[in-house]
Design a protein around this motif. Structure first.
Motif, PDB file in Angstrom:
ATOM      1  N   ARG A 158       0.254   5.147 -11.771  1.00  0.00           N
ATOM      2  CA  ARG A 158      -0.184   6.494 -11.432  1.00  0.00           C
ATOM      3  C   ARG A 158      -1.371   6.440 -10.485  1.00  0.00           C
ATOM      4  NH1 ARG A 158       1.239  10.967 -14.645  1.00  0.00           N
ATOM      5  NH2 ARG A 158       0.241  12.104 -12.950  1.00  0.00           N
ATOM      6  N   THR A 159      -1.605   7.550  -9.759  1.00  0.00           N
ATOM      7  CA  THR A 159      -2.754   7.581  -8.856  1.00  0.00           C
ATOM      8  C   THR A 159      -4.054   7.372  -9.616  1.00  0.00           C
ATOM      9  OG1 THR A 159      -2.944   9.993  -9.054  1.00  0.00           O
ATOM     10  CG2 THR A 159      -1.601   9.146  -7.237  1.00  0.00           C
ATOM     11  N   SER A 160      -4.127   7.864 -10.853  1.00  0.00           N
ATOM     12  CA  SER A 160      -5.359   7.711 -11.636  1.00  0.00           C
ATOM     13  C   SER A 160      -5.663   6.241 -11.895  1.00  0.00           C
ATOM     14  CB  SER A 160      -5.228   8.462 -12.966  1.00  0.00           C
ATOM     15  OG  SER A 160      -4.085   8.046 -13.684  1.00  0.00           O
ATOM     16  N   HIS A 161      -4.634   5.472 -12.258  1.00  0.00           N
ATOM     17  CA  HIS A 161      -4.846   4.044 -12.514  1.00  0.00           C
ATOM     18  C   HIS A 161      -5.095   3.281 -11.215  1.00  0.00           C
ATOM     19  CE1 HIS A 161      -2.227   4.863 -16.289  1.00  0.00           C
ATOM     20  NE2 HIS A 161      -3.512   5.042 -16.550  1.00  0.00           N
ATOM     21  N   TRP A 162      -4.406   3.673 -10.158  1.00  0.00           N
ATOM     22  CA  TRP A 162      -4.583   3.010  -8.857  1.00  0.00           C
ATOM     23  C   TRP A 162      -6.009   3.203  -8.354  1.00  0.00           C
ATOM     24  CZ3 TRP A 162      -4.498   5.660  -3.785  1.00  0.00           C
ATOM     25  CH2 TRP A 162      -4.538   4.769  -2.708  1.00  0.00           C
ATOM     26  N   ILE A 163      -6.521   4.421  -8.471  1.00  0.00           N
ATOM     27  CA  ILE A 163      -7.883   4.700  -7.988  1.00  0.00           C
ATOM     28  C   ILE A 163      -8.911   3.932  -8.801  1.00  0.00           C
ATOM     29  CG2 ILE A 163      -9.645   6.520  -7.910  1.00  0.00           C
ATOM     30  CD1 ILE A 163      -7.426   8.390  -6.893  1.00  0.00           C
ATOM     31  N   GLU A 164      -8.713   3.849 -10.128  1.00  0.00           N
ATOM     32  CA  GLU A 164      -9.660   3.096 -10.951  1.00  0.00           C
ATOM     33  C   GLU A 164      -9.635   1.614 -10.600  1.00  0.00           C
ATOM     34  OE1 GLU A 164      -8.752   4.023 -14.979  1.00  0.00           O
ATOM     35  OE2 GLU A 164      -9.779   5.970 -14.926  1.00  0.00           O
ATOM     36  N   ARG A 165      -8.454   1.109 -10.275  1.00  0.00           N
ATOM     37  CA  ARG A 165      -8.348  -0.310  -9.899  1.00  0.00           C
ATOM     38  C   ARG A 165      -8.872  -0.540  -8.481  1.00  0.00           C
ATOM     39  NH1 ARG A 165      -4.436  -3.016  -7.101  1.00  0.00           N
ATOM     40  NH2 ARG A 165      -2.859  -1.392  -7.281  1.00  0.00           N
ATOM     41  N   LYS A 166      -8.503   0.333  -7.573  1.00  0.00           N
ATOM     42  CA  LYS A 166      -8.844   0.156  -6.158  1.00  0.00           C
ATOM     43  C   LYS A 166     -10.297   0.522  -5.879  1.00  0.00           C
ATOM     44  CE  LYS A 166      -7.164  -0.853  -2.048  1.00  0.00           C
ATOM     45  NZ  LYS A 166      -6.509  -2.142  -1.781  1.00  0.00           N
ATOM     46  N   GLY A 167     -10.747   1.585  -6.512  1.00  0.00           N
ATOM     47  CA  GLY A 167     -12.091   2.083  -6.256  1.00  0.00           C
ATOM     48  C   GLY A 167     -12.063   3.227  -5.262  1.00  0.00           C
ATOM     49  N   LEU A 168     -12.706   4.330  -5.604  1.00  0.00           N
ATOM     50  CA  LEU A 168     -12.705   5.496  -4.730  1.00  0.00           C
ATOM     51  C   LEU A 168     -13.355   5.195  -3.384  1.00  0.00           C
ATOM     52  CD1 LEU A 168     -11.975   8.521  -4.563  1.00  0.00           C
ATOM     53  CD2 LEU A 168     -14.285   9.018  -5.410  1.00  0.00           C
ATOM     54  N   ASP A 169     -14.403   4.394  -3.387  1.00  0.00           N
ATOM     55  CA  ASP A 169     -15.083   4.065  -2.133  1.00  0.00           C
ATOM     56  C   ASP A 169     -14.155   3.329  -1.171  1.00  0.00           C
ATOM     57  OD1 ASP A 169     -17.393   5.262  -2.978  1.00  0.00           O
ATOM     58  OD2 ASP A 169     -18.336   3.407  -3.674  1.00  0.00           O
TER      59      ASP A 169
END
Length: 810
Positions: A745-756
C-alpha cells in the motif's frame, strides 16, 4: 556390498518430531530409512503461527515448515491422515489406522498434546470447539460467515490470539478467564492488566474471575452461564484452557507414563529403542509446552540415536516465552514472582505502554517480564542461562533507556555467542557467519540457512537488524525479501531482471530466473504480471490467468459464493438514467441487497456468477474496479457550487481525476478523495491521495489509510491550480507504480521510502517529475479498455473469461 539402513519410525508429524529428523539428517544423512505417521492431512507446519492464519495475516501454505517435496528429497515415507494405533515393543513394529505395518529399529514418539476440553454440560453442542490445529481455524472462519457472537474460554496466550482472530473475522469476541489478570503464567499482574487494557481498546470484552458452569443451547450453542448466574450469549465457544500430553498410545503399549511419557536424560522411554520428544515427553517431572525446549530435546535425541560420543544428555530447559500478542510484544523468562530473598528492578512507562521487570536473587537474574518493548530479551536471557553475576552492574546497564542505546538495535552490542533466536538456539555469530560465508541477502535466506526466525518469528526484527548491520548500505531489507516460496529472488531483483534481460511474459520470467515451481503460485503470478505490465506498457498483453477470480469476472466474490457488482460513478456523482439501469438490473437478476458504499457508489450484492456478463451488459456502465489492484474511487464533497463552506470545485476535480486514472493498474488498491475545504467531508486525510481545498490553493496528502492500520496522510505539497494537482498525481502514482513492491500500500511504501525521498523525486526535481508524468501518459494510453463494454458484444470473449482456468488463484 550395500549396508542395510536402520529403520526409523516417527509417530507424529509435528514440530518436535520432524525437527528431530532434521537433526538426524544433519548428522547421518544416509543412515536411516525414515517413515513418519501424521494424524493431520498436512505436511509439517508451524502450529505457533495458526493465530496468524486465523487473523488473516498469512495463509496455511505460508506456515508449512517442510513441504511434501522435502520429504521426497530426503527419501522419507510420509503417511498423512493416518495415525499409528498399535505399537509392538517386543517385535518392534507399528500398525496405523489404515493398516500400514512398519517395522522399526528406532521409534520416536512425538504425539504432542491434545487440547483440554472442560467437561461442562453442553460441551458437546455444535459450535463448541478447541483452537489447536488447521481444522479448528477453518471451523472458526466458517462460523464467522454465519454467526457474530463468539466466547473464548481462557485468557492465556492461545485464547487471546483466538479472540484477536475472531475480531478480525468481524465477530464479537468475549474472553472468559478464571484468574483476575491475563496470562498469569507468563506475566505478572501489572503486565497482565496492561495487556487487558490494550486488548479491550481493540474490541475484546473480558469477564475476569469467572468460572463457566454450563453451555446452553439445543443443537447449537446459544450462550454460556457462569457459576454466579450471569449468562453471555454465544454462537461460537472456543475452549483455550490448556493442553494435555497425548499418552494414550504409549500407555496402551506398556510404555511408562505419568502426566506424559516418562523419559531419561537421553529421551529414552521404558521400552527398548523407543524414545519420546516434545510435548508428549516428561523429563524430571516436567512436560514442556514451548518450542525451544522441544528443539533442545531434538538435538539431544539425534545425538543419542546416532550414538555420538560425549552426549551430555538433556538437563531440562529454562522456560521463556517471546511472542507478539495481538500487536503487543511480550517476553517472560524464569521465575519472575516476587518472594523472600528476591529484589526487583522495574521500568514502567504508562505513556509509551512499556513495562519491564527483572527479578534478582543472590546477584543473579532469576526472572524477567517485558511488555511493549522486548528488545532487551536476548541479552537478559543469555545472562540468565550463563548465571552471570550482576553485582557490579547498574540498573542503567541492565535496562538501558532508548536514549542510552542511541537509537541502535540491541543486536549491535550483543556478544557473538549471545542467542538471537531462542526457539532454535541460533547465536549472533551463527547468523553473521552464514551471511558472510553464504552471501545471504535477506531474512528469508537467513531463516533457510540457520533456522533463525523459523518458529515464533519474534526475533525477525533482530535478524533484519543484524543483516543490515553486517551488510551496511549494501542491502535494503524490505526489498531483499523473496517474492514467494517459488524463488529466492526479491521483488527488486526480479524487476531488474525483467528490464535487463528483456523478459516479456510470465512463463519466460519463471523459466529464465529458475522458478522451483514452473507454474508459479498465487503470490508470484499476479506480481510478475503486474511488473511486466509496468515495465512494458506498450507491448505487454495482460495475462488474465494470473489474476484472481475477482479480477477475472470483474466482481467481488462474497462468503456465500455469489458476487457483488459495483458500477463506477465518477466522483460519486450519478443521474436518474444510471439509477434506473441499476434498479432494472436489480429487479431482473433478483439482487437481494443494494448498498451505498463508503466510496459513494451503489453495490449490488448477491449476484450469481453466471449472470455477471448479462448484468454488466444491461447496466452499460463502467466497472468501478472495486475488486482490483487499481484506482478504485475518488470520493468528493459537494464543493463550492452547493456548500457554503466550500472554497473549490471538488466535484469537478474529483471527476477529472477519476476519469483520467480509472482502470490504471497499481501495486495495491488506491483510493482518493477531494474535499472543497478543511472540514474534509470526503475524508481526504485518510486516503492514498487526498486533496483538500483551501483559499486559493489545494493541499495534497499522500499515504493515508482508513483500514485496520489506520494512518493519516502526510502533507506532500501545496499548489495553486488543479492542473498542478493532476501533474503531481501523475508523477506520484507512476513513481509508486515503479518503485513499490506488488501488494504494498502507499502507506507502507511511504514509511519504507520516506516522505522526504518522495518529495526530492517528484516535488523538488521538476525534471524527474516530468519524466514520471510522461511515463504515466504512456501507461494511460495502453491501459485496458473497460472490460464489460468490450465483452458485452463479444460472446466468444465472454465465454473465455469463464472457461480459462487460473493457476491456483482463488
Amino acid at each position: 556390498m550395500t549396508t542395510r539402513k536402520e529403520k526409523l519410525v516417527v509417530v507424529g508429524n509435528g514440530m518436535a518430531g520432524v525437527r528431530t529428523v532434521e537433526e538426524l539428517l544433519k548428522r547421518e544423512p544416509n543412515r536411516f530409512d525414515i517413515t513418519i505417521f501424521g494424524k493431520e492431512p498436512h505436511p509439517n507446519y508451524n502450529r505457533i503461527l495458526l493465530s496468524s492464519v486465523l487473523q488473516g495475516d498469512t495463509s496455511v501454505d505460508d506456515i508449512i515448515l517442510n513441504t511434501y517435496e522435502w520429504y521426497e528429497q530426503n527419501n522419507i515415507t510420509l503417511f498423512t491422515g493416518d495415525p499409528v494405533t498399535h505399537i509392538d515393543t517386543k517385535q518392534q513394529f507399528v500398525i496405523s489406522e489404515q493398516g500400514q505395518k512398519v517395522a522399526y529399529d528406532h521409534l520416536i514418539m512425538a504425539t504432542g498434546s491434545n487440547p483440554f476440553m472442560l467437561p461442562l454440560p453442553g460441551a458437546d453442542l455444535e459450535g463448541v470447539i478447541a483452537f489447536r490445529d488447521i481444522e479448528d481455524c477453518e471451523k472458526m472462519i466458517d462460523a464467522a460467515k454465519n454467526y457474530k457472537k463468539a466466547v473464548v474460554i481462557g485468557g492465556g496466550l492461545l485464547g487471546l490470539e483466538a479472540a484477536r482472530g475472531l475480531l478480525n473475522l468481524n465477530m464479537q469476541a468475549d474472553v472468559v478467564h478464571l484468574e483476575h489478570y491475563l496470562m498469569e503464567r507468563q506475566l505478572d499482574e501489572t503486565a497482565g492488566d496492561m495487556l487487558r487494557d490494550e486488548l479491550a481498546s481493540q474490541g475484546m470484552t473480558f469477564h475476569m474471575g469467572k468460572q463457566t458452569k454450563q453451555i446452553n443451547g439445543k443443537e447449537r450453542v446459544q450462550a454460556i452461564q457462569f457459576n454466579d448466574g450471569e449468562i453471555v450469549e454465544a454462537d461460537l465457544v472456543v475452549m483455550a484452557v490448556g493442553i494435555k500430553p497425548n499418552v494414550a498410545l504409549a500407555a496402551d503399549s506398556g510404555i511408562e507414563t505419568n502426566r506424559a511419557i516418562v523419559v531419561n536424560d537421553f529421551l529414552e522411554t521404558s521400552a527398548p529403542n523407543v524414545y519420546a520428544v516434545g510435548e508428549c515427553a516428561e523429563h524430571n517431572g516436567i512436560a514442556y509446552g514451548l518450542v525451544a525446549p522441544l528443539y533442545e530435546q531434538g538435538q539431544v535425541l539425534a545425538d543419542t540415536i546416532c550414538k555420538k560420543e560425549q552426549v551430555d544428555g538433556y538437563k531440562g530447559s529454562l522456560m521463556y516465552t517471546q511472542l507478539k500478542v495481538s500487536g503487543v510484544d511480550v517476553f517472560s523468562a524464569g521465575d519472575f514472582r516476587e518472594g523472600e530473598g528476591k529484589k526487583a528492578i522495574r521500568v514502567h512507562d504508562e505513556f509509551e505502554g512499556i513495562y519491564k521487570k527483572i527479578m534478582v536473587k543472590d546477584d543473579k537474574i532469576t526472572g524477567v517480564v517485558l511488555y511493549g518493548d522486548t528488545s532487551d530479551s536476548p541479552r537478559l536471557l543469555d545472562m540468565m542461562k550463563q548465571g552471570e553475576d550482576i553485582s557490579d552492574m547498574s540498573k542503567a546497564v541492565l535496562l538501558p533507556s532508548e536514549d542510552a542505546a542511541g537509537g541502535q538495535s540491541p543486536v549491535v552490542n550483543m556478544e557473538p555467542h549471545e542467542t538471537v533466536c531462542g526457539c532454535n538456539g541460533v547465536s549472533k555469530e551463527d547468523i553473521v557467519q552464514a551471511i558472510n560465508q553464504d552471501g545471504l541477502q535477506s531474512v528469508e535466506e537467513i531463516k533457510q540457512h540457520t533456522n533463525a526466525s523459523r518458529s515464533c518469528g519474534g526475533c525477525k526484527p533482530l535478524v533484519a537488524d543484524l543483516l543490515q548491520e553486517t551488510l551496511g548500505s549494501d542491502v535494503d531489507i524490505a526489498q531483499a525479501e523473496p517474492l514467494c516460496g517459488c524463488t529466492d529472488l526479491s521483488h527488486d531483483v526480479i524487476q531488474e531482471a525483467i528490464k535487463s534481460q528483456m523478459l516479456t511474459n510470465p512463463r519466460e520470467v519463471m523459466n529464465v530466473l529458475g522458478w522451483e515451481n514452473e507454474e508459479g503460485c498465487s503470490k508470484c503470478r499476479p506480481a510478475i504480471n503486474y511488473y511486466l505490465n509496468v515495465i512494458h506498457p506498450e507491448s505487454y498483453e495482460d495475462d488474465d490467468r494470473s489474476r484472481f477470480v475477482n479480477e477475472r469476472v470483474h466482481a467481488n466474490i462474497q462468503n456465500d459464493g455469489t458476487y457483488s457488482v459495483v458500477p463506477r460513478m465518477y466522483g460519486g456523482v450519478t443521474n436518474a438514467e444510471q439509477l434506473r439501469k441499476i434498479a432494472d438490473a436489480a429487479d431482473k437478476y433478483e439482487v437481494p441487497l443494494l448498498k451505498v458504499t463508503g466510496g459513494q457508489r451503489i453495490d449490488l450484492l448477491g449476484v450469481n456468477k453466471e449472470d455477471l456478463p448479462d448484468m454488466w451488459a444491461d447496466l452499460d456502465m463502467p466497472s468501478g474496479y472495486a475488486y482490483g489492484k487499481a484506482i478504485r474511487t475518488v470520493k468528493t464533497c459537494v464543493g463550492e457550487d452547493f456548500c457554503r463552506f466550500g472554497t473549490q470545485d471538488s466535484i469537478g476535480l474529483g471527476m477529472k481525476i477519476e476519469k483520467k486514472f480509472e482502470r490504471l493498474s497499481t501495486p495495491h488498491k488506491v483510493k482518493m478523495a477531494v474535499s472543497a475545504c478543511p472540514r474534509n467531508c470526503a475524508e481526504s486525510g485518510i486516503k492514498d491521495i487526498g486533496i483538500v481545498g483551501v483559499e486559493g490553493a489545494w493541499e495534497m496528502y499522500v499515504g493515508g489509510n482508513g483500514g485496520v492500520d489506520l494512518r493519516p496522510g502526510d502533507l506532500l505539497t501545496k499548489v495553486e491550480t488543479s492542473e498542478e494537482v493532476m501533474e503531481i498525481i501523475s508523477a506520484f502514482l507512476q513513481f509508486y507504480r515503479e518503485d513499490a513492491n506488488y501488494l504494498e500500500r502507499t502507506s507502507h511504501w511511504i514509511e519504507r521510502k520516506g516522505l522526504d525521498a518522495i518529495r526530492d523525486e517528484i516535488i523538488d526535481n521538476m525534471e524527474m517529475r516530468n519524466v514520471y508524468a510522461e511515463r504515466m501518459e504512456t501507461a494511460l494510453e495502453h491501459k485496458p479498455e473497460d472490460p464489460w463494454h468490450s465483452l458485452s458484444h463479444n460472446e466468444k470473449k465472454r465465454q473465455e473469461l469463464f472457461e480459462r482456468k487460473p493457476v491456483e488463484l482463488v
